[in-house]
Structure formats: C-alpha cells, structure tokens
Design an enzyme around this catalytic site. Structure first.
Site, PDB file in Angstrom:
ATOM      1  N   ARG A 332       0.818  -1.232   0.000  1.00 19.09           N
ATOM      2  CA  ARG A 332       0.000   0.000   0.000  1.00 19.09           C
ATOM      3  C   ARG A 332       0.842   1.267   0.000  1.00 19.09           C
ATOM      4  O   ARG A 332       0.307   2.369  -0.007  1.00 19.09           O
ATOM      5  CB  ARG A 332      -0.890   0.044   1.258  1.00 19.09           C
ATOM      6  CG  ARG A 332      -1.964  -1.019   1.317  1.00 19.09           C
ATOM      7  CD  ARG A 332      -2.770  -0.891   2.601  1.00 19.09           C
ATOM      8  NE  ARG A 332      -3.520   0.355   2.662  1.00 19.09           N
ATOM      9  CZ  ARG A 332      -4.779   0.488   2.270  1.00 19.09           C
ATOM     10  NH1 ARG A 332      -5.432  -0.543   1.791  1.00 19.09           N
ATOM     11  NH2 ARG A 332      -5.395   1.654   2.367  1.00 19.09           N
ATOM     12  N   LYS A 498     -13.716 -22.730 -21.910  1.00 14.99           N
ATOM     13  CA  LYS A 498     -13.025 -22.987 -23.170  1.00 14.99           C
ATOM     14  C   LYS A 498     -14.093 -22.908 -24.253  1.00 14.99           C
ATOM     15  O   LYS A 498     -15.028 -23.722 -24.290  1.00 14.99           O
ATOM     16  CB  LYS A 498     -12.360 -24.364 -23.147  1.00 14.99           C
ATOM     17  CG  LYS A 498     -11.686 -24.681 -24.461  1.00 14.99           C
ATOM     18  CD  LYS A 498     -10.895 -25.973 -24.403  1.00 14.99           C
ATOM     19  CE  LYS A 498     -10.242 -26.182 -25.750  1.00 14.99           C
ATOM     20  NZ  LYS A 498     -10.703 -27.416 -26.392  1.00 14.99           N
TER      21      LYS A 498
HETATM   22  P1  FAD Z   1       4.218  -1.066 -10.370  1.00 17.78           P
HETATM   23  O1  FAD Z   1       3.927   0.371 -10.294  1.00 17.78           O
HETATM   24  O2  FAD Z   1       3.055  -1.989 -10.451  1.00 17.78           O
HETATM   25  O3  FAD Z   1       5.174  -1.299 -11.589  1.00 17.78           O
HETATM   26  C1  FAD Z   1       5.575  -2.593 -11.958  1.00 17.78           C
HETATM   27  C2  FAD Z   1       6.169  -2.490 -13.329  1.00 17.78           C
HETATM   28  O4  FAD Z   1       6.748  -3.723 -13.688  1.00 17.78           O
HETATM   29  C3  FAD Z   1       5.159  -2.160 -14.425  1.00 17.78           C
HETATM   30  O5  FAD Z   1       5.724  -1.174 -15.222  1.00 17.78           O
HETATM   31  C4  FAD Z   1       5.007  -3.457 -15.187  1.00 17.78           C
HETATM   32  O6  FAD Z   1       4.668  -3.255 -16.530  1.00 17.78           O
HETATM   33  C5  FAD Z   1       6.402  -4.010 -15.036  1.00 17.78           C
HETATM   34  N1  FAD Z   1       6.502  -5.445 -15.206  1.00 17.78           N
HETATM   35  C6  FAD Z   1       5.868  -6.414 -14.534  1.00 17.78           C
HETATM   36  N2  FAD Z   1       6.251  -7.625 -14.966  1.00 17.78           N
HETATM   37  C7  FAD Z   1       7.151  -7.400 -15.946  1.00 17.78           C
HETATM   38  C8  FAD Z   1       7.890  -8.252 -16.794  1.00 17.78           C
HETATM   39  N3  FAD Z   1       7.792  -9.568 -16.697  1.00 17.78           N
HETATM   40  N4  FAD Z   1       8.705  -7.689 -17.710  1.00 17.78           N
HETATM   41  C9  FAD Z   1       8.824  -6.348 -17.814  1.00 17.78           C
HETATM   42  N5  FAD Z   1       8.141  -5.503 -17.025  1.00 17.78           N
HETATM   43  C10 FAD Z   1       7.320  -6.030 -16.115  1.00 17.78           C
HETATM   44  N6  FAD Z   1       1.016   3.675  -2.419  1.00 17.78           N
HETATM   45  C11 FAD Z   1       1.255   4.789  -1.703  1.00 17.78           C
HETATM   46  O7  FAD Z   1       2.371   5.009  -1.258  1.00 17.78           O
HETATM   47  N7  FAD Z   1       0.255   5.680  -1.458  1.00 17.78           N
HETATM   48  C12 FAD Z   1      -1.022   5.491  -1.894  1.00 17.78           C
HETATM   49  O8  FAD Z   1      -1.888   6.307  -1.667  1.00 17.78           O
HETATM   50  C13 FAD Z   1      -1.302   4.321  -2.631  1.00 17.78           C
HETATM   51  N8  FAD Z   1      -2.544   4.070  -3.085  1.00 17.78           N
HETATM   52  C14 FAD Z   1      -2.804   2.971  -3.834  1.00 17.78           C
HETATM   53  C15 FAD Z   1      -4.070   2.762  -4.333  1.00 17.78           C
HETATM   54  C16 FAD Z   1      -4.321   1.680  -5.177  1.00 17.78           C
HETATM   55  C17 FAD Z   1      -5.707   1.474  -5.732  1.00 17.78           C
HETATM   56  C18 FAD Z   1      -3.269   0.806  -5.526  1.00 17.78           C
HETATM   57  C19 FAD Z   1      -3.514  -0.322  -6.470  1.00 17.78           C
HETATM   58  C20 FAD Z   1      -2.002   1.002  -5.008  1.00 17.78           C
HETATM   59  C21 FAD Z   1      -1.764   2.066  -4.139  1.00 17.78           C
HETATM   60  N9  FAD Z   1      -0.499   2.282  -3.587  1.00 17.78           N
HETATM   61  C22 FAD Z   1      -0.242   3.417  -2.879  1.00 17.78           C
HETATM   62  C23 FAD Z   1       0.557   1.287  -3.736  1.00 17.78           C
HETATM   63  C24 FAD Z   1       1.527   1.666  -4.822  1.00 17.78           C
HETATM   64  O9  FAD Z   1       0.827   2.032  -5.969  1.00 17.78           O
HETATM   65  C25 FAD Z   1       2.461   0.486  -5.119  1.00 17.78           C
HETATM   66  O10 FAD Z   1       3.030  -0.005  -3.951  1.00 17.78           O
HETATM   67  C26 FAD Z   1       3.578   0.955  -6.050  1.00 17.78           C
HETATM   68  O11 FAD Z   1       3.056   1.581  -7.183  1.00 17.78           O
HETATM   69  C27 FAD Z   1       4.448  -0.211  -6.460  1.00 17.78           C
HETATM   70  O12 FAD Z   1       5.354   0.271  -7.423  1.00 17.78           O
HETATM   71  P2  FAD Z   1       6.215  -0.723  -8.317  1.00 17.78           P
HETATM   72  O13 FAD Z   1       7.054   0.108  -9.179  1.00 17.78           O
HETATM   73  O14 FAD Z   1       6.834  -1.742  -7.426  1.00 17.78           O
HETATM   74  O15 FAD Z   1       5.086  -1.536  -9.133  1.00 17.78           O
HETATM   75  N1  GLY Z   2      -2.318   3.368   0.360  1.00 15.13           N
HETATM   76  C1  GLY Z   2      -3.651   3.365  -0.109  1.00 15.13           C
HETATM   77  C2  GLY Z   2      -4.053   2.145  -0.797  1.00 15.13           C
HETATM   78  O1  GLY Z   2      -3.249   1.286  -1.042  1.00 15.13           O
HETATM   79  O2  GLY Z   2      -5.209   2.031  -1.127  1.00 15.13           O
END
Ligand code: FAD
Ligand code: GLY
Length: 657
Positions: A332, A498
């Site tokens: 989150r 399917k």
């Molecule tokens: P992501 O942003 O999901 O990026 C993953 C990347 O990996 C993507 O670009 C994808 O295309 C790529 N990828 C995946 N598999 C492969 C592959 N096999 N090959 C190449 N590329 C690949 N966090 C906060 O701090 N504050 C908030 O208010 C908050 N609110 C949220 C609300 C919602 C509804 C959601 C869903 C999440 C929220 N979060 C919040 C959490 C936050 O969005 C995530 O923890 C964060 O974005 C994770 O970042 P990331 O870069 O690890 O993953």
């Molecule tokens: N941090 C807010 C959310 O994950 O919905």
C-alpha cells in the site's frame, strides 16, 4: 545488448532506482512490459505512514524516512524536467464515527490533545474542533485524528516526471519489453529472456511489482484496488477539501480540480475491471463521510494491483544471486517508499553498503526448510533453499486470468475406456487444469457419468468447454451452464470457459466469426474466455483485443494426432500474443508436445493422444515430462544451427607433434 544494470519494471520503484543509479554514474536500462499498466498510475498518491497506521519498528522508520525525503526528491525531479509532481504537504485528517471508537474520546473537552511523537505528531480533535476545522463532514463524525506530517503527491504526474527525468539523465527506457525468465548459472544471473531476445547486464534489479512472482518464486501477490474520481463542480467556488480525509475503508484525496476516492482491497488475483459492487461500496462510504460529494459529477473509474506480501512489508535487498537485487512488494505504500528505496538500493548495489534498516526487509524472512525433493519435478521448488536449477519452469508459472498454475499441461476427460483409466492418467499427467464438455456431462455421455465424484475438484481447476456447439448462441448458453457446473463442484470463483464453436462436423474446424461473437459476449458477462481457434494470427489478436485470457490455436484437427501442422502460424501468434498461447488439438506424441513448447507456447491441451494410447497413464506421464522439457528448452534457448560441422572438443590447445 549489455548494460551495466538492468531494471525490470517501470513503475515508481524501478524508475526511482534507475535515476538514482544513473545520477551516481552507472549505465542503466529499464525494461518495462507496459508503462501505463502499473500500480504506480492507479494509486492515490498519499504519503501516509501515520494515517495508514504503520506499526512501530523498521517499517515505520522506513516510511518516515521516505516521507522526509519527499520535498527534496520531488524538487530535484522537477528541476530536471521542468514538470510538476503535485507534491503537497497537506496533512491528513482521519475522522471517526461513533461506533468506530469515537464515543470513547468524543466527550473530551480538549480541542487538541498532546502530540504522540515529536517528529510525526498525531493530534486528537474533538467533535467541535473537527467540524470547525473541516466543514462539510457528516454530522455523525464525533472526532478525529489530525496527522500534519502526512502528505500527497500526484502519482500519475510523478510517474510521468520519473519517466521524463530518467530519459533526460540518459537511462535507456524500453517500454513493451516483457521479461519472461531469468537465465541463471550457479549463483549468477547471466541474462534475462525477453520477448525481444536475451538481454544481458552486469547486475539486475527486480522491481516488477505485483507481477514479481511470475519471474521468481517470491511471495508477492496482487491485491486489487478500485478507485474513482469526481470532478469539483463549477458551483463550488474553491477546492472544498484542503487536506486528505482518511476514513474507515475509504479515503478522499483532493487534487487541483477533482477528488480521488479509494480504494477497495480485493484478493482476486489479476482479474481486471471495476465492478458495480466495488464502486458502490466506495461511493456509499465516501458520501457517508463527506455528504456533499453526492452532487459532484463522476469523472473516471480505474483499478490497480498492489504488490502484497504475507507480512505486508516490502522485499528489499540482496537475493540468492550475487548480481540480482530485489525491490518489490511495496503493497500500500510504494509511492511513499520510492525515494528511500532508490537511495538504499543504490547504496547497496554501488557501495555494497547495506543500511541496517534493510535487514528487516530481506526475502529470507520467508525462508522455509530446504526441500528434499528434486526441484525440477515438484511443484514446490523453493526460492529460499539456495539450490536452484539453472532455469526452472517453476520460476515462471503459467498465469491465466490472474490464476497461477505450476503445470503447463492441460488435459481432458473424453475418450477414455474407463473412469479409472481417466483418473490414473490425470494423476500421472500432474496437470492442474482439466477441460470438461458441459454438454456431455448434461447428457451423461459415456465416461461423463460420475465425473463430479471421479476427480478431486479441490485440486483440479475445471475448464468447462462448449464442445458440440455449432453457433455462437449455443456456445454462450452452454458456457453459462458450465459456470453453474463449476459452482456446483465447489469452484465458486471459476469463471473460465473454453470456447468452442464448431459447425463443421467432418474436420471439426472452429468458426472464427462465431467464436469472436461469442467471446465478445462472454467477456462482457465476466467470463475468462479461452477460445479454441484455427492457427490464425489475426483472429488471435482480435480475440485478445476483446478480452480473451488466452488463445488456443490448433496444431492439427481435433483428435487427428497429426501433430504440428500449423507451426509457422503458431509462431506468429506466440510472437504477437500478450496473453498465454495454449496449443490445443492434434498433438499426437510427446516429441510434438515438446516441440510446441520449444516454440514458446505457454501451455498445451492434450486429450486424445493420452486417452487413445494403449497405456494412457504412461502416456500422460510422458506428455508431462515433454511439456516440462520443452518449456525448459525454450527458457534455455537452443544453439544456433550451422551449415558446417563443428567439433565437440575444441581443436585449439591440443598437443601436436
Ligand atoms: P508497479 O507500479 O506496479 O510497476 C511494476 C512495473 O513492472 C510495471 O511497469 C510493469 O509493466 C512491469 N513489469 C511487470 N512484470 C514485468 C515483466 N515480466 N517484464 C517487464 N516488465 C514487467 N502507495 C502509496 O504510497 N500511497 C497510496 O496512496 C497508494 N494508493 C494505492 C491505491 C491503489 C488502488 C493501488 C492499487 C495502489 C496504491 N499504492 C499506494 C501502492 C503503490 O501504488 C504500489 O506499492 C507501487 O506503485 C508499487 O510500485 P512498483 O514500481 O513496485 O510496481
Ligand atoms: N495506500 C492506499 C491504498 O493502497 O489504497
């Protein structure tokens, strides 16, 4: 291509690390499946360790440290790009309703109680104070907490700024590149297999968010969150909310011209889309907390997948490979944690400086006892036991509509001489998906009586099929019956079908137009559609575009055992597919099964070749091994074909007289 560091994932975590590494002088490439399809775009952008009530300890320290980095970090990014990140130290107000514990403190005279921590204070506001401080709250609000240090950033803007900043400092950004597997030798990653070939680097960082488990057996699972936004209407003279409201199961985040409302938290795998139930819950809770928004125009709905871990903490730090660093599972708080993750991971990679804080986030906390079974042939190959095959199929499970399967062989129930033969064969095949003809079960066709009891449906995922349907309408009707059938067998959440639309009874070739029509309708009805098709690349793409979760091209006509007659087209389908390609029908022998997998098929569906063998159980086992072998061979990569012989023992260095 060789770069110094390859980062897998173009979300905020991958990009923040890339920029940090590049600014410290390293060559960096980011590989990203789809820039927009990331939790980073879907989030709410709250920087909210206090409101999120992060427990005391390492995680709270990490979150506070990251929140403190935000002002300078965003300023630096804004200077690099000339773009705005929407960072606002606006504070968060967490109103409390009576039944949620407000009564306990609701009668207090104090307007402000004393802060709980000097660096990150939390103040209790009684009823009078909170309504004065934030007009427009529901009358039922009896008090609330004020967290002045919590803040927000416009996460969509931030993702765009990070991408632009990465570009401007010289990070090589590759969108549309899917990493399919790590290629590993001993304790080194020697490359990543991608849809554009093998990419090599000196060091690798896994930052692929909720999809991390597709590449490594880390306990990261998607936790879906649905969101929506409403526009601030013209009749409201200025932004009515100056700070974030954080209620129970609801938050409202004010942006320049709109309010973001979130979020659900659903354990449904990668099932996409907004649902009426999800949106209704959000709207109900938001209106209850801040009633005036019921008049605001709805602007947009969206959803995303949080990368969740069992203890809700990120996985940061070294891995079992010396040149692979992990930065995933931010659940989150990934937006909040981006700057601190970038700094700590860059320190770790470039200076081998492991901040003491990182110890609490190491993957080894999920370590279980070493497995004694052969990792290649079990479904429990263990990331944590330190002994890994160079590449293992278990490191890249088959994922269909968000459901993970370790076996890439699907089988059926038709044509067996007895129920016992079928049971033994299915067990020997080690398959996890079995397709069942809904019509044959309905009409109790031979071999289909007693099917419910014959197989253990707690272990096997049923794939109802519409065999015997000649038109789209029939197939839609039968698909609905199939869903009911799966429910009756206890698979409440099974929406797989399917899809077979076969008007031609001689060659059993599928009708492409009927299949597309039926698929469109079934997707609208919430089915996960796996269409059986001729090996037609254009049709495969169209089906994917309408939302099918796989495509299932035939190798040769159903039950013919003629083997791979459509190789060239299947190859094109595989090259272009964004969904798993399951080669279905016509495979007659294990060598053909292996060949289809070597081409890069994601899975196989084999029925007749097993059921019609004189020894079906042995053939089922052989098909299982062939599927695994083909997959391994595909991941490993075949040697180039040469025109001339080349001796197995090198000639250089031999002793000559
Ligand atoms: P992501 O942003 O999901 O990026 C993953 C990347 O990996 C993507 O670009 C994808 O295309 C790529 N990828 C995946 N598999 C492969 C592959 N096999 N090959 C190449 N590329 C690949 N966090 C906060 O701090 N504050 C908030 O208010 C908050 N609110 C949220 C609300 C919602 C509804 C959601 C869903 C999440 C929220 N979060 C919040 C959490 C936050 O969005 C995530 O923890 C964060 O974005 C994770 O970042 P990331 O870069 O690890 O993953
Ligand atoms: N941090 C807010 C959310 O994950 O919905």
């Amino acid at each position: 291509m060789t770069s110094e560091i390859v980062i897998i994932g173009g979300g905020v975590i991958g990009l923040a690390i890339a920029i940090e590494l590049k600014l410290r002088g390293t060559g960096v490439t980011v590989l990203c499946r789809h820039f927009q399809a990331a939790a980073s775009h879907a989030a709410a952008g709250m920087l909210a360790p206090d409101a999120e009530n992060i427990p005391h300890g390492a995680m709270r320290s990490l979150c506070w440290r990251s929140r403190a980095l935000y002002p300078d970090w965003t300023r630096k990014l804004e200077e690099l790009t000339g773009l705005n990140t929407g960072y606002r130290p606006c504070g968060i107000l967490a109103p409390v309703f009576e039944e949620a514990g407000g009564q306990r403190v609701g009668g207090e005279k104090l307007i402000l109680s004393s802060p709980s921590s000097p660096s990150s204070p939390a103040y209790w506001l009684n009823k009078e104070a909170i309504h004065q401080y934030q007009p427009g709250l529901a009358a039922e609000v009896v008090g609330g907490w004020w967290y002045p240090e919590d803040a927000q950033v416009d996460n969509k803007a931030l993702a765009h700024v990070l991408w632009t900043a990465a570009e401007s400092v010289g990070v090589e950004l590759k969108d549309g590149i899917i990493v399919e597997a790590f290629l590993q030798q001993q304790e080194q990653v020697v490359g990543v297999q991608t849809n554009a070939g093998i990419i090599r680097a000196a060091h690798y960082v896994l930052a692929s968010g909720a999809w991390s488990n597709e590449l490594l057996p880390l306990p990261v699972v998607p936790r879906k969150g649905q969101m929506l936004s409403v526009r601030i209407p013209e009749f409201v003279p200025e932004l009515p909310l100056k700070r974030i409201l954080f209620g129970q199961d609801i938050y409202i985040v004010p942006r320049r011209d709109r309010l973001i409302i979130g979020a659900t938290s659903e354990d449904v795998g990668f099932i996409p889309d907004n649902t009426p139930e999800g949106i209704q819950k959000l709207l109900q809770a938001a209106i209850r907390l801040y009633p005036q928004l019921k008049h605001y125009p709805i602007q947009e709905f969206w959803w995303g997948f949080r990368p969740a871990t069992p203890d809700e903490l990120p996985i940061l730090g070294t891995s079992y490979c010396q040149n692979l660093t992990l930065a995933t599972g931010h659940y989150r708080n990934g937006i909040l944690l981006a700057p601190v993750t970038a700094a700590l991971i860059a320190d770790l990679i470039l200076s081998q400086k492991s901040d003491p804080l990182l110890a609490d986030f190491h993957y080894s906390r999920f370590q279980s006892k070493p497995s004694t079974s052969t990792p290649m042939l079990t479904h429990s190959a263990n990331f944590s036991n330190g002994h890994h095959p160079a590449i293992s199929p278990q490191h890249s499970p088959l994922i269909i509509a968000g459901k993970t399967f370790q076996s890439r062989l699907m089988t059926g129930t038709g044509k067996y001489r007895s129920i016992e033969e079928m049971q033994q064969s299915i067990a020997a095949s080690d398959c996890q998906i079995v397709t069942v003809a809904v019509r044959r079960v309905q009409t109790k066709a031979p071999g289909h009586e007693g099917l419910a009891e014959a197989l253990d449906w707690t272990k096997i995922w049923m794939l109802p099929n519409t065999a015997g349907c000649q038109t789209a309408e029939e197939a839609i009707r039968v698909a609905r019956l199939g869903r009911e059938m799966a429910k009756l067998l206890g698979q409440e959440d099974n929406n797989f079908v399917k899809l077979e639309v076969i008007p031609d009874l001689k060659y059993l070739l599928p009708d492409p137009i009927g299949t597309l029509q039926a698929a469109e309708q079934l997707v609208k009805e919430g089915f996960a559609v796996l269409p059986y098709i001729n090996a037609d690349p254009i049709l495969a793409k169209r089906l994917e575009e309408v939302g099918c979760v796989t495509v299932m091209p035939l190798a040769s006509p159903i039950g013919s055992g003629q083997g791979l007659k459509t190789t060239a087209n299947i190859q094109i389908i595989i090259e272009n597919a964004g969904v798993p390609v399951v080669v279905d029908a016509g495979i007659g022998s294990p060598s053909e099964a292996a060949q289809a997998m070597e081409l890069g098929a994601d899975a196989l569906l084999i029925n007749s070749a097993i059921a019609l063998s004189p020894n079906p159980a042995a053939m089922a086992r052989a098909m299982n091994l062939a599927t695994v072998a083909g997959r391994l061979a595909y991941l490993a990569g075949r040697m180039p074909i040469k025109d001339y012989a080349s001796p197995s023992s090198p000639l250089t260095g031999t002793i000559t007289s």
